[in-house]
Write a protein that holds these residues in place. Structure first.
Motif, PDB file in Angstrom:
ATOM      1  N   VAL A  44      49.506  32.794  36.764  1.00 11.95           N
ATOM      2  CA  VAL A  44      48.989  33.827  36.328  1.00 11.95           C
ATOM      3  C   VAL A  44      47.580  33.514  35.843  1.00 11.95           C
ATOM      4  O   VAL A  44      46.615  34.149  35.907  1.00 11.95           O
ATOM      5  N   ALA A  45      47.028  32.517  35.262  1.00  7.66           N
ATOM      6  CA  ALA A  45      45.651  31.992  35.180  1.00  7.66           C
ATOM      7  C   ALA A  45      44.845  32.073  36.512  1.00  7.66           C
ATOM      8  O   ALA A  45      43.888  32.600  36.401  1.00  7.66           O
ATOM      9  N   ALA A  46      45.506  31.555  37.611  1.00  9.00           N
ATOM     10  CA  ALA A  46      44.869  31.462  38.694  1.00  9.00           C
ATOM     11  C   ALA A  46      44.528  32.945  39.400  1.00  9.00           C
ATOM     12  O   ALA A  46      43.676  33.335  39.823  1.00  9.00           O
ATOM     13  N   LEU A  47      45.584  33.688  39.081  1.00  2.73           N
ATOM     14  CA  LEU A  47      45.504  35.319  39.442  1.00  2.73           C
ATOM     15  C   LEU A  47      44.427  35.959  38.611  1.00  2.73           C
ATOM     16  O   LEU A  47      43.343  36.827  39.114  1.00  2.73           O
ATOM     17  N   ARG A  48      44.215  35.739  37.463  1.00  2.00           N
ATOM     18  CA  ARG A  48      43.375  36.452  36.462  1.00  2.00           C
ATOM     19  C   ARG A  48      41.765  35.687  36.944  1.00  2.00           C
ATOM     20  O   ARG A  48      41.229  36.486  36.778  1.00  2.00           O
ATOM     21  N   ALA A  49      41.811  34.577  37.268  1.00  2.00           N
ATOM     22  CA  ALA A  49      40.548  34.001  37.521  1.00  2.00           C
ATOM     23  C   ALA A  49      40.056  34.290  39.066  1.00  2.00           C
ATOM     24  O   ALA A  49      39.004  33.893  39.411  1.00  2.00           O
ATOM     25  N   GLY A  50      41.182  34.755  39.669  1.00  2.00           N
ATOM     26  CA  GLY A  50      40.690  34.880  41.367  1.00  2.00           C
ATOM     27  C   GLY A  50      40.716  33.713  41.765  1.00  2.00           C
ATOM     28  O   GLY A  50      40.080  33.587  42.967  1.00  2.00           O
ATOM     29  N   ASP A  51      41.574  32.806  41.508  1.00  2.19           N
ATOM     30  CA  ASP A  51      41.334  31.299  42.182  1.00  2.19           C
ATOM     31  C   ASP A  51      42.744  31.059  42.952  1.00  2.19           C
ATOM     32  O   ASP A  51      43.248  29.828  43.164  1.00  2.19           O
ATOM     33  N   VAL A  52      43.536  31.904  43.426  1.00  5.30           N
ATOM     34  CA  VAL A  52      44.607  31.728  44.391  1.00  5.30           C
ATOM     35  C   VAL A  52      43.982  31.240  45.826  1.00  5.30           C
ATOM     36  O   VAL A  52      43.131  31.945  46.469  1.00  5.30           O
ATOM     37  N   PRO A  53      44.413  30.057  46.050  1.00  3.40           N
ATOM     38  CA  PRO A  53      44.114  29.551  47.445  1.00  3.40           C
ATOM     39  C   PRO A  53      44.022  30.332  48.697  1.00  3.40           C
ATOM     40  O   PRO A  53      42.973  30.284  49.570  1.00  3.40           O
ATOM     41  N   LYS A  54      44.925  31.222  48.869  1.00  5.12           N
ATOM     42  CA  LYS A  54      45.212  31.962  49.874  1.00  5.12           C
ATOM     43  C   LYS A  54      44.323  33.187  49.861  1.00  5.12           C
ATOM     44  O   LYS A  54      44.096  34.134  51.055  1.00  5.12           O
ATOM     45  N   GLY A  55      43.788  33.643  48.562  1.00  7.13           N
ATOM     46  CA  GLY A  55      42.846  34.920  48.721  1.00  7.13           C
ATOM     47  C   GLY A  55      43.318  35.908  47.564  1.00  7.13           C
ATOM     48  O   GLY A  55      44.116  35.415  46.492  1.00  7.13           O
ATOM     49  N   ASP A  56      43.088  37.065  47.755  1.00  6.71           N
ATOM     50  CA  ASP A  56      43.203  38.149  46.820  1.00  6.71           C
ATOM     51  C   ASP A  56      44.746  38.522  46.880  1.00  6.71           C
ATOM     52  O   ASP A  56      45.066  39.521  47.597  1.00  6.71           O
TER      53      ASP A  56
END
Length: 160
Positions: A44-56
């Motif tokens: 959830v934190a990665a989604l909120r920060a835009g830090d998902v390695p595969k992109g958006d």
């Protein structure tokens, strides 16, 4: 009474068939479906920060949901191919995962509940594909139709 007269997707022998809807009136029809992808706090934190390695991940899931609604008759054997006039997919990041809503519209002889459900499921699958390296324990849950409108049955809403 034969099976074919009790269940519209069965013929008189009990064999599956596609219902003939040619005699039905064309009407504006909508369906709203929802679902939820339960995720770990770090995801959830990665989604909120835009830090998902595969992109958006949310954009990919949204587009996947729209595409899926259009392909529903290719996936659900007895579903009619109908012209879709609108598909809206929204994703809301919450503290425990992502809520998915799909609203599908048509003017046709049959409803779009299956298209809305397919949209939610494929959006959820696409989201999981985008975050699976971060969260292999992600779970899709509570996929259901919330509302449908149009046709001879008019408006139906869950719980009311």
């Amino acid at each position: 009474m034969s099976l074919g007269s009790e269940f519209t997707h069965l013929d008189a022998t009990g064999a599956a068939r596609m219902v003939d809807v040619s005699a039905k009136d064309v009407s504006t029809r909508t369906a709203t479906a929802t679902g939820f992808v339960r995720l770990a706090a770090g995801t959830v934190a990665a989604l909120r920060a835009g830090d998902v390695p595969k992109g958006d991940a949310l954009a990919v899931a949204r587009i996947a949901g729209i595409m899926a609604a259009k392909r529903t008759p290719d996936l659900v054997p007895l579903c009619h191919p109908i012209a879709l006039h609108g598909v809206e997919v929204t994703l809301e990041v919450r503290d425990d995962g992502v809520a998915i809503d799909a609203l599908v519209r048509t003017a046709d002889r049959t409803g779009v509940e299956m298209e809305a459900l397919t949209s939610v499921m494929v959006a959820a699958l696409a989201l999981i594909d985008m975050v699976k390296a971060l969260d292999p324990g992600a779970v899709v849950t509570d996929v259901r139709v919330e509302e449908k409108t149009g046709g001879k049955t008019g408006v139906w809403r869950r719980g009311g």
